[in-house]
Design an enzyme around this catalytic site. Structure first.
Site, short mmCIF file in Angstrom:
data_model
loop_
_atom_site.label_atom_id
_atom_site.label_comp_id
_atom_site.label_asym_id
_atom_site.label_seq_id
_atom_site.Cartn_x
_atom_site.Cartn_y
_atom_site.Cartn_z
CB SER A 59 19.95 109.72 -44.90
OG SER A 59 19.62 110.35 -46.11
CE LYS A 60 27.90 108.78 -48.42
NZ LYS A 60 28.84 107.76 -48.73
NE ARG A 61 16.49 109.80 -47.95
CZ ARG A 61 15.70 110.64 -47.29
NH1 ARG A 61 14.87 111.42 -47.94
NH2 ARG A 61 15.72 110.68 -45.98
CD GLN A 62 23.12 114.28 -54.79
OE1 GLN A 62 22.38 114.85 -55.55
NE2 GLN A 62 24.38 114.00 -55.08
#
Ligand code: GLU
Length: 484
Positions: free
Chosen positions: A255-258
């Site tokens: 996941s690229k969710r910061q």
């Protein structure tokens, strides 16, 4: 420089925090450079102004320094191929666009965003591959000049050759082929005068004499466009190595969710840089045997691109935690002491009340039990203050009606000791148990509860010895009074 000097670059776009995937790319470039006596370059790809995040460049540089990945050329340190920030190189891209226009391998496109949007919708409706329809490819010289003179906004597109197979070889993936039919007439220069990623990336890799392009697999599909551009300029193509995707344990894309994946979040959670770097190194690479614990220096010696695998690399936090434990355990005592003091300060505990000698004893007692520095206070708070409460389940299980009386007896025995050693405490307990005619366990468990408030931990006599006689007696008395 010699023709075959290794020069590699990490080329992040400053769009936010450094992602662990970015750290992996930076690390593999760094290791490859160090392993082959080459140069590691940092280049900031900030031509997408809409995605630019203030402060991201400083953050990136700080994070790379924290991890120990020092670059040889780049922003701040400079070098012979600068500037290393793409927004400072606009004139260079303009000049190169002129070269492509002159060679007719690129063309101006005056289509409005509205027209392009309508075209895209129509292609979607007809289930066609979304691609620029080349309306502006056929403009005459006069039409182009008139449009420019009238101040019409335009982009410059690459003229992708029809029906050719674009081939390149990738160190990790072997031979790769794409049909040019699948490649759009890519925009190279935007109407705001900024280059797109593709143009700036190729021009800079060439001008900075990059020998190997090592980057994430998500860029593999851009590579045919880059190969066409190298050919259009008449330049040699660098070597490519596309690193495997990072996957969650369920094999979905990481996941690229910061926040989830930002390097600084791991740092703030107390992960050691040694552990994070070691962990990231193993995302797609292994030494060919079953060794797993590496220092940065060992990685520099061992690394090779040939040992990077193609298949996706699973991001397993359990493994990272284990590596943190290993690296913390391997650290010299004085380093852990420094970290422990810093942690105590940040946890609001006055570290000055403890001598170094005391803290080092705590470290020795807990070494095999802590994965993080914060575990010293979380797993053994009793070394830093007397228990404020006693674990309920342990009280239920271990505190018998006679326990208070037994501990009273033990306290008497302990009071008589002079300058006791660890074994003196132990013997005193054995004597007390014998005098009471009970097993040692009848004293050991209540004593542990009294001094630590818990049922588990390092050796009981280690704890008592570290706390010392007076503190142990105080804690026994408090326990007798408060545990019912
Ligand atoms: N700027 C691109 C990125 O953000 C660089 C990709 C490449 O290394 O070519 O990852």
């Amino acid at each position: 420089m010699t023709a075959n000097e290794v020069r590699v670059r990490f080329a992040p776009s400053p769009t936010g925090f450094l992602h662990v995937g970015g750290l992996r790319t930076a690390l593999f470039n760094f290791l490859f450079a160090r392993n082959s006596g080459g140069k590691f370059i940092l280049r900031i790809e900030d031509t997408d102004r809409a995605r630019y995040v203030e402060g991201a460049v400083d953050n990136l540089i700080n994070t790379l320094h924290w991890a120990g990945l020092n670059y040889d050329e780049g922003p701040v340190v400079g070098g012979n191929f600068g500037p290393y920030v793409q927004s400072e190189r606009l004139a260079i891209y303009k000049k190169h666009i002129e070269m492509l226009l002159e060679k007719r391998v690129a063309y101006r496109c005056f289509c409005t965003p509205e027209r392009l949007e309508a075209m895209r919708k129509e292609q979607e409706r007809q289930k066609l591959q979304p691609k620029y329809d080349r309306t502006c490819l056929n403009l005459s010289e006069n039409e182009i000049n008139d449009n420019v003179a009238a101040g019409k906004a335009y982009v410059v597109r690459m003229r992708v050759p029809d029906n050719v197979t674009i081939k390149f070889s990738d160190i990790i993936r072997g031979d790769v082929e794409f049909s040019s039919e699948r490649v759009d007439d890519q925009v190279l220069l935007k109407s705001d005068g900024y280059p797109t990623y593709h143009l700036a990336n190729v021009v800079d890799d060439h001008l900075m004499e990059i020998s190997h392009v090592i980057r994430g697999e998500e860029w593999l599909s851009s590579t045919p466009k880059h190969v066409l551009l190298y050919e259009a300029f008449g330049w040699d193509v660098p070597k490519f190595a596309h690193l495997p995707l990072l996957l969650n344990p369920d094999r979905s894309k990481l996941s690229k969710r910061q926040g989830d994946v930002a390097v600084e979040d791991y740092r703030d959670k107390g992960y050691l840089k040694e552990a994070l770097v070691n962990f990231v190194a193993l995302l797609g690479w292994n030494p060919g045997d079953d060794r797993e614990i590496f220092s940065l220096q060992e990685l520099e010696n061992e690394f090779s691109l040939e040992k990077v695998n193609k298949s996706g690399a699973i991001f397993n936090v359990e493994k990272l935690n284990w590596l943190n434990f290993q690296h913390l355990r391997n650290k010299p005592e004085d380093e852990v002491l420094g970290m422990l003091k810093a942690h105590l300060a940040s946890a609001g505990i006055d570290a000055a009340q403890f001598t170094d000698e005391y803290l080092i004893q705590v470290i020795d007692a807990m070494r095999e039990r802590v994965s993080f520095v914060k575990d010293f206070t979380e797993k053994s708070p009793y070394f830093f203050s007397a228990p404020a409460a006693y674990e309920e389940a342990t009280v239920k299980k271990r505190w018998k009606p006679q326990s208070a009386e037994y501990l009273k007896k033990l306290a008497e025995e302990l009071s008589a000791l002079e300058n006791p050693s660890k074994s003196d405490y132990e013997e005193a307990l054995h004597r007390t148990a014998a005098a009471l005619g009970v097993g040692n366990g009848q004293l050991i468990h209540p004593l542990r509860l009294a001094v630590s408030g818990m049922g588990e931990g390092p050796g009981l006599f280690d704890i008592v010895n570290i706390l010392g006689k007076e503190e142990t007696l105080r804690r026994i008395n408090s326990a007798i009074e408060s545990i019912k």
